[in-house]
Design a protein around this motif. Structure first.
Motif, PDB file in Angstrom:
ATOM      1  N   THR A 101       0.576  -1.238  -0.001  1.00  0.00           N
ATOM      2  CA  THR A 101      -0.185  -0.336  -0.068  1.00  0.00           C
ATOM      3  C   THR A 101       1.100   1.320   0.080  1.00  0.00           C
ATOM      4  O   THR A 101       1.679   1.346   0.706  1.00  0.00           O
ATOM      5  N   ILE A 102       0.410   2.508  -0.938  1.00  0.00           N
ATOM      6  CA  ILE A 102       1.947   3.666  -1.207  1.00  0.00           C
ATOM      7  C   ILE A 102       0.533   4.384  -0.783  1.00  0.00           C
ATOM      8  O   ILE A 102      -0.793   4.433  -1.426  1.00  0.00           O
ATOM      9  N   GLN A 103       0.327   5.453  -0.295  1.00  0.00           N
ATOM     10  CA  GLN A 103      -0.379   6.589   0.710  1.00  0.00           C
ATOM     11  C   GLN A 103       0.454   7.803   0.096  1.00  0.00           C
ATOM     12  O   GLN A 103       1.650   8.015   0.066  1.00  0.00           O
ATOM     13  N   PHE A 104      -0.785   8.816  -1.041  1.00  0.00           N
ATOM     14  CA  PHE A 104      -0.198  10.319  -1.419  1.00  0.00           C
ATOM     15  C   PHE A 104      -0.735  11.390  -1.458  1.00  0.00           C
ATOM     16  O   PHE A 104      -2.393  10.708  -0.806  1.00  0.00           O
TER      17      PHE A 104
ATOM     18  N   GLU B 237       2.185   8.320 -16.774  1.00  0.00           N
ATOM     19  CA  GLU B 237       1.245   9.498 -17.165  1.00  0.00           C
ATOM     20  C   GLU B 237       2.553   9.746 -18.709  1.00  0.00           C
ATOM     21  O   GLU B 237       3.967   9.381 -18.901  1.00  0.00           O
ATOM     22  N   LYS B 238       1.984  10.112 -20.013  1.00  0.00           N
ATOM     23  CA  LYS B 238       2.519  10.728 -20.911  1.00  0.00           C
ATOM     24  C   LYS B 238       3.556  11.886 -20.717  1.00  0.00           C
ATOM     25  O   LYS B 238       3.469  12.647 -20.125  1.00  0.00           O
ATOM     26  N   ASN B 239       4.548  11.227 -21.716  1.00  0.00           N
ATOM     27  CA  ASN B 239       6.659  11.911 -21.011  1.00  0.00           C
ATOM     28  C   ASN B 239       6.663  12.599 -19.630  1.00  0.00           C
ATOM     29  O   ASN B 239       7.040  13.152 -19.236  1.00  0.00           O
ATOM     30  N   SER B 240       6.271  11.348 -18.921  1.00  0.00           N
ATOM     31  CA  SER B 240       6.766  11.827 -17.454  1.00  0.00           C
ATOM     32  C   SER B 240       7.362  10.498 -16.570  1.00  0.00           C
ATOM     33  O   SER B 240       6.373   9.575 -17.159  1.00  0.00           O
ATOM     34  N   PRO B 241       7.570  10.772 -15.618  1.00  0.00           N
ATOM     35  CA  PRO B 241       8.359   9.194 -14.812  1.00  0.00           C
ATOM     36  C   PRO B 241       6.873   8.798 -13.964  1.00  0.00           C
ATOM     37  O   PRO B 241       6.846   7.904 -12.826  1.00  0.00           O
ATOM     38  N   LYS B 242       6.041  10.118 -14.078  1.00  0.00           N
ATOM     39  CA  LYS B 242       4.988   9.720 -12.686  1.00  0.00           C
ATOM     40  C   LYS B 242       3.979   8.975 -13.549  1.00  0.00           C
ATOM     41  O   LYS B 242       3.510   8.189 -14.779  1.00  0.00           O
TER      42      LYS B 242
ATOM     43  N   PHE C 271      -8.181  13.460 -12.538  1.00  0.00           N
ATOM     44  CA  PHE C 271      -7.426  12.077 -12.746  1.00  0.00           C
ATOM     45  C   PHE C 271      -7.060  12.567 -11.076  1.00  0.00           C
ATOM     46  O   PHE C 271      -6.310  13.533 -10.554  1.00  0.00           O
ATOM     47  N   LEU C 272      -5.943  12.198 -10.735  1.00  0.00           N
ATOM     48  CA  LEU C 272      -4.771  12.600  -9.720  1.00  0.00           C
ATOM     49  C   LEU C 272      -3.510  11.488  -9.998  1.00  0.00           C
ATOM     50  O   LEU C 272      -3.616  10.577 -10.919  1.00  0.00           O
ATOM     51  N   THR C 273      -2.469  12.563  -9.633  1.00  0.00           N
ATOM     52  CA  THR C 273      -1.014  12.471 -10.803  1.00  0.00           C
ATOM     53  C   THR C 273      -0.541  11.672  -9.283  1.00  0.00           C
ATOM     54  O   THR C 273      -0.398  13.080  -8.292  1.00  0.00           O
ATOM     55  N   LEU C 274       0.311  10.942  -9.528  1.00  0.00           N
ATOM     56  CA  LEU C 274       1.062  10.160  -8.315  1.00  0.00           C
ATOM     57  C   LEU C 274       1.994  10.750  -8.495  1.00  0.00           C
ATOM     58  O   LEU C 274       2.683  11.822  -9.072  1.00  0.00           O
ATOM     59  N   SER C 275       2.454  11.556  -7.333  1.00  0.00           N
ATOM     60  CA  SER C 275       3.690  11.977  -5.909  1.00  0.00           C
ATOM     61  C   SER C 275       5.247  11.171  -7.093  1.00  0.00           C
ATOM     62  O   SER C 275       5.247   9.903  -7.351  1.00  0.00           O
TER      63      SER C 275
END
Length: 100
Positions: free
Chosen positions: A5-8, A66-71, A23-27
């Motif tokens: 489990t990961i919280q953000f 996410e497109k063009n992102s490490p997230k 949407f939410l983008t994860l940190s």
């Protein structure tokens, strides 16, 4: 089966196209943790099946890169937003659980 489990916390954003998906983008830290857990285990298009908890609501969905992102991004269904009174630009705390 292993559960991780990961919280953000993230701000809700709306995709500027047809349908108005929220949407939410994860940190970056949460995204790196996900990536380290699922190396070589992702499904089609890099989608990762998860369960999510926001407030008193829990559901199953997938996160994806996410497109063009490490997230990673997490789609928020309309019924979840309604139950939890979530609006665009609101900061939301979420817990995602990955089953391995």
């Amino acid at each position: 089966m292993n559960l991780v489990t990961i919280q953000f916390t993230a701000k809700v954003w709306v995709y500027p196209g047809k349908g108005g998906w929220h949407f939410l983008t994860l940190s970056l830290a949460a995204s790196k943790e996900v990536r380290s857990i699922v190396q070589g285990v992702t499904g089609s298009w890099g989608m990762i099946p998860i369960s999510v908890e926001i407030g008193n609501t829990r559901w199953r969905t997938s996160i994806f890169s996410e497109k063009n992102s490490p997230k990673y991004v997490l789609p928020l269904k309309a019924d979840v937003r309604k139950k939890e009174k979530i609006l665009a630009n609101q900061k939301v705390r979420a817990w995602i659980t990955i089953e391995l």
